[in-house]
Motif scaffolding. Structure first.
Motif, mmCIF file in Angstrom:
data_model
loop_
_atom_site.group_PDB
_atom_site.id
_atom_site.type_symbol
_atom_site.label_atom_id
_atom_site.label_comp_id
_atom_site.label_asym_id
_atom_site.label_seq_id
_atom_site.Cartn_x
_atom_site.Cartn_y
_atom_site.Cartn_z
ATOM 1 N N GLY A 12 10.599 -1.830 0.162
ATOM 2 C CA GLY A 12 9.992 -1.073 1.271
ATOM 3 C C GLY A 12 9.202 -1.988 2.179
ATOM 4 O O GLY A 12 8.125 -1.636 2.656
ATOM 5 N N SER A 14 10.282 -3.480 5.109
ATOM 6 C CA SER A 14 10.762 -3.661 6.489
ATOM 7 C C SER A 14 9.699 -3.250 7.502
ATOM 8 O O SER A 14 9.760 -3.658 8.665
ATOM 9 N N THR A 15 8.737 -2.431 7.083
ATOM 10 C CA THR A 15 7.686 -1.938 7.993
ATOM 11 C C THR A 15 6.404 -1.713 7.181
ATOM 12 O O THR A 15 6.387 -1.879 5.961
ATOM 13 N N ILE A 17 3.020 -1.009 5.150
ATOM 14 C CA ILE A 17 2.238 -1.708 4.122
ATOM 15 C C ILE A 17 3.075 -2.806 3.465
ATOM 16 O O ILE A 17 2.585 -3.914 3.215
ATOM 17 N N ARG A 37 16.197 -0.645 3.530
ATOM 18 C CA ARG A 37 17.570 -0.390 3.986
ATOM 19 C C ARG A 37 17.910 -1.157 5.258
ATOM 20 O O ARG A 37 19.013 -1.630 5.416
ATOM 21 N N SER A 38 16.949 -1.287 6.179
ATOM 22 C CA SER A 38 17.278 -1.874 7.494
ATOM 23 C C SER A 38 17.210 -3.395 7.469
ATOM 24 O O SER A 38 16.129 -3.986 7.506
ATOM 25 N N ASP A 56 19.261 0.208 -0.724
ATOM 26 C CA ASP A 56 18.739 1.574 -0.743
ATOM 27 C C ASP A 56 18.358 1.870 -2.190
ATOM 28 O O ASP A 56 19.234 1.933 -3.067
ATOM 29 N N VAL A 57 17.068 2.067 -2.455
ATOM 30 C CA VAL A 57 16.627 2.196 -3.856
ATOM 31 C C VAL A 57 17.063 3.503 -4.509
ATOM 32 O O VAL A 57 16.893 3.668 -5.722
ATOM 33 N N ASN A 83 7.339 -0.523 -3.706
ATOM 34 C CA ASN A 83 6.583 0.077 -2.600
ATOM 35 C C ASN A 83 7.406 1.033 -1.743
ATOM 36 O O ASN A 83 6.843 1.834 -1.003
ATOM 37 N N TYR A 148 5.872 15.301 -1.661
ATOM 38 C CA TYR A 148 5.350 13.931 -1.749
ATOM 39 C C TYR A 148 4.389 13.796 -2.931
ATOM 40 O O TYR A 148 4.521 12.886 -3.759
ATOM 41 N N LYS A 152 4.418 11.416 -6.380
ATOM 42 C CA LYS A 152 3.384 10.395 -6.585
ATOM 43 C C LYS A 152 2.593 10.685 -7.866
ATOM 44 O O LYS A 152 2.188 9.757 -8.567
ATOM 45 N N GLY A 179 -5.509 5.419 0.182
ATOM 46 C CA GLY A 179 -5.726 6.596 1.017
ATOM 47 C C GLY A 179 -4.841 6.441 2.252
ATOM 48 O O GLY A 179 -3.721 5.944 2.148
ATOM 49 N N VAL A 181 -3.222 4.897 5.464
ATOM 50 C CA VAL A 181 -2.993 3.591 6.089
ATOM 51 C C VAL A 181 -2.170 3.847 7.352
ATOM 52 O O VAL A 181 -1.230 4.647 7.326
ATOM 53 N N THR A 183 0.567 3.554 9.528
ATOM 54 C CA THR A 183 1.948 3.064 9.534
ATOM 55 C C THR A 183 2.804 4.130 10.219
ATOM 56 O O THR A 183 2.307 5.190 10.579
ATOM 57 N N ARG A 184 4.106 3.875 10.299
ATOM 58 C CA ARG A 184 4.972 4.892 10.917
ATOM 59 C C ARG A 184 4.980 6.169 10.067
ATOM 60 O O ARG A 184 5.276 7.250 10.556
HETATM 61 N N1 LIG Z 1 0.602 5.052 4.893
HETATM 62 C C1 LIG Z 1 -0.178 5.689 4.017
HETATM 63 O O1 LIG Z 1 -1.176 6.323 4.383
HETATM 64 C C2 LIG Z 1 0.147 5.627 2.535
HETATM 65 C C3 LIG Z 1 -0.833 6.093 1.638
HETATM 66 C C4 LIG Z 1 -0.553 6.052 0.269
HETATM 67 C C5 LIG Z 1 0.641 5.536 -0.191
HETATM 68 N N2 LIG Z 1 1.567 5.096 0.716
HETATM 69 C C6 LIG Z 1 2.821 4.577 0.194
HETATM 70 O O2 LIG Z 1 3.021 3.260 0.651
HETATM 71 C C7 LIG Z 1 4.423 2.962 0.675
HETATM 72 C C8 LIG Z 1 4.778 2.354 2.028
HETATM 73 O O3 LIG Z 1 4.550 3.336 3.025
HETATM 74 P P1 LIG Z 1 4.151 2.975 4.525
HETATM 75 O O4 LIG Z 1 2.987 3.802 4.864
HETATM 76 O O5 LIG Z 1 4.104 1.508 4.716
HETATM 77 O O6 LIG Z 1 5.378 3.637 5.311
HETATM 78 P P2 LIG Z 1 6.605 3.018 6.106
HETATM 79 O O7 LIG Z 1 6.130 2.087 7.150
HETATM 80 O O8 LIG Z 1 7.425 4.184 6.496
HETATM 81 O O9 LIG Z 1 7.358 2.157 5.003
HETATM 82 C C9 LIG Z 1 8.233 2.712 4.060
HETATM 83 C C10 LIG Z 1 9.140 1.589 3.588
HETATM 84 O O10 LIG Z 1 10.010 2.096 2.575
HETATM 85 C C11 LIG Z 1 11.356 1.773 2.937
HETATM 86 N N3 LIG Z 1 12.251 2.776 2.388
HETATM 87 C C12 LIG Z 1 12.257 4.114 2.624
HETATM 88 N N4 LIG Z 1 13.273 4.696 1.979
HETATM 89 C C13 LIG Z 1 13.926 3.698 1.313
HETATM 90 C C14 LIG Z 1 15.060 3.653 0.474
HETATM 91 N N5 LIG Z 1 15.744 4.773 0.182
HETATM 92 N N6 LIG Z 1 15.448 2.461 -0.037
HETATM 93 C C15 LIG Z 1 14.768 1.336 0.249
HETATM 94 N N7 LIG Z 1 13.685 1.308 1.044
HETATM 95 C C16 LIG Z 1 13.273 2.486 1.570
HETATM 96 C C17 LIG Z 1 11.344 1.733 4.458
HETATM 97 O O11 LIG Z 1 12.394 0.908 4.981
HETATM 98 P P3 LIG Z 1 13.825 1.414 5.487
HETATM 99 O O12 LIG Z 1 13.607 2.671 6.270
HETATM 100 O O13 LIG Z 1 14.317 0.250 6.294
HETATM 101 O O14 LIG Z 1 14.629 1.612 4.256
HETATM 102 C C18 LIG Z 1 10.011 1.043 4.708
HETATM 103 O O15 LIG Z 1 10.157 -0.356 4.562
HETATM 104 C C19 LIG Z 1 5.126 4.284 0.363
HETATM 105 O O16 LIG Z 1 5.500 4.319 -0.995
HETATM 106 C C20 LIG Z 1 4.047 5.319 0.636
HETATM 107 O O17 LIG Z 1 4.267 6.510 -0.084
HETATM 108 C C21 LIG Z 1 1.350 5.121 2.059
#
Ligand SMILES: NC(=O)c1ccc[n+]([C@@H]2O[C@H](COP(=O)([O-])OP(=O)(O)OC[C@H]3O[C@@H](n4cnc5c(N)ncnc54)[C@H](OP(=O)(O)O)[C@@H]3O)[C@@H](O)[C@H]2O)c1
Length: 261
Positions: A12, A14-15, A17, A37-38, A56-57, A83, A148, A152, A179, A181, A183-184
């Motif tokens: 995870g 590509s974008t 965290i 994936r991307s 793709d996980v 992640n 979600y 988790k 908590g 973050v 991101t997209r």
């Molecule tokens: N942002 C927050 O507030 C927050 C808080 C707590 C926990 N988290 C957790 O932190 C992690 C990262 O989230 P983020 O906020 O950084 O969001 P994000 O920018 O949307 O990143 C999600 C990442 O997961 C990848 N991904 C999604 N589906 C996938 C799949 N089927 N196979 C492989 N890769 C996949 C995406 O890449 P592709 O689309 O290119 O596959 C992307 O790199 C997640 O597990 C999220 O639940 C986030």
């Protein structure tokens, strides 16, 4: 553990965290492989200093093969950061079981597949580290977060159990519970997101927590205090609180699908 020189796989990445964490770990001298994936976005994050292994996980066989590709690229593996994740708001009307299944496929089974890709070799070597990305959203049930949060919460439980079963065999298990973050993933949210942190700050906290061998890395501190306290709130009071939140659209919003995104 020493991050400089460690061979680390971040999924995870590509974008958000994951991308920020991969950069932070590379800046600290780790040898990093990244997956998502991307492929194009991964290549952008990697520059010329990380290995790129698109996957793709949700695809078990492809994820196990990706684990081998990462080992080949890095000459072995010391740490896997699980992640990859997804989030969308769940609406109770109309009920959408497929959205629920999609969340569990990525957030829970994606992590399980990645564990299958790395844990057997780590056990054979008697060393290694699995860092799982959960969330404080798994601590208590929150309206709108049914799909979600359930995944988790399952991940929190799984990682805790594995800490007991893998630890004595030399494999460290660490749990990440951020908590909010920026991101997209959170960009689309229409509800208040207190104590929001930037992905670069999250990445520094995570890298520090990995280096310090913390079992649980929960941040930012105010959110950790709120959500740890939330775990102690009696069920009746929690129900009253979350029902009020739902009525006011403070988290899950109205029970009908209203957000066109
Ligand atoms: N942002 C927050 O507030 C927050 C808080 C707590 C926990 N988290 C957790 O932190 C992690 C990262 O989230 P983020 O906020 O950084 O969001 P994000 O920018 O949307 O990143 C999600 C990442 O997961 C990848 N991904 C999604 N589906 C996938 C799949 N089927 N196979 C492989 N890769 C996949 C995406 O890449 P592709 O689309 O290119 O596959 C992307 O790199 C997640 O597990 C999220 O639940 C986030």
């Amino acid at each position: 553990m020493e991050i400089a020189g460690a061979r680390i796989w971040v999924t995870g990445a590509s974008t958000g965290i994951g991308a920020a964490l991969a950069r932070e770990l590379a800046d600290r001298g780790a040898r990093v492989a990244i997956s998502a994936r991307s492929a194009d976005q991964l290549a952008e994050v990697a520059g010329d200093r990380m290995a790129v292994v698109p996957v793709d996980v949700t695809d078990r066989a492809a994820t196990v093969a990706a684990g081998q590709a990462v080992r080949d690229a890095l000459g072995g593996l010391d740490v896997a950061v699980l992640n990859a994740g997804t989030w969308s708001q769940f609406h109770v009307e109309p009920w959408d079981s497929s959205l629920f299944a999609d969340h569990l496929q990525v957030n829970l089974m994606g992590a399980v597949h990645t564990m299958e890709a790395v844990v057997p070799r780590m056990l054979a070597e008697g060393r290694g580290r699995v860092v799982g990305m959960a969330s404080v959203a798994g601590y208590r049930g929150l309206p709108g977060s049914e799909a979600y949060g359930a995944g988790k919460a399952a991940l929190l439980n799984l990682l805790e159990a594995l800490r007991g079963s893998l630890g004595p065999r030399g494999v460290v298990v660490q749990t990440l519970s951020p908590g909010f973050v920026r991101t997209r993933m959170t960009d689309r949210n229409r509800f208040p997101m207190p104590f929001m942190v930037e992905p670069e700050a999250a990445a520094r906290t995570i890298a520090d927590g990995i280096a310090r061998d913390k079992a649980e890395i929960v941040f930012p501190v105010p959110m950790m205090l709120v959500m740890k306290a939330a775990r102690l709130v009696p069920t009746r009071a929690w129900t009253a609180l979350t029902a009020t939140m739902a009525r006011r659209g403070l988290h899950g919003g109205p029970s009908r699908r209203a957000d066109p995104r």
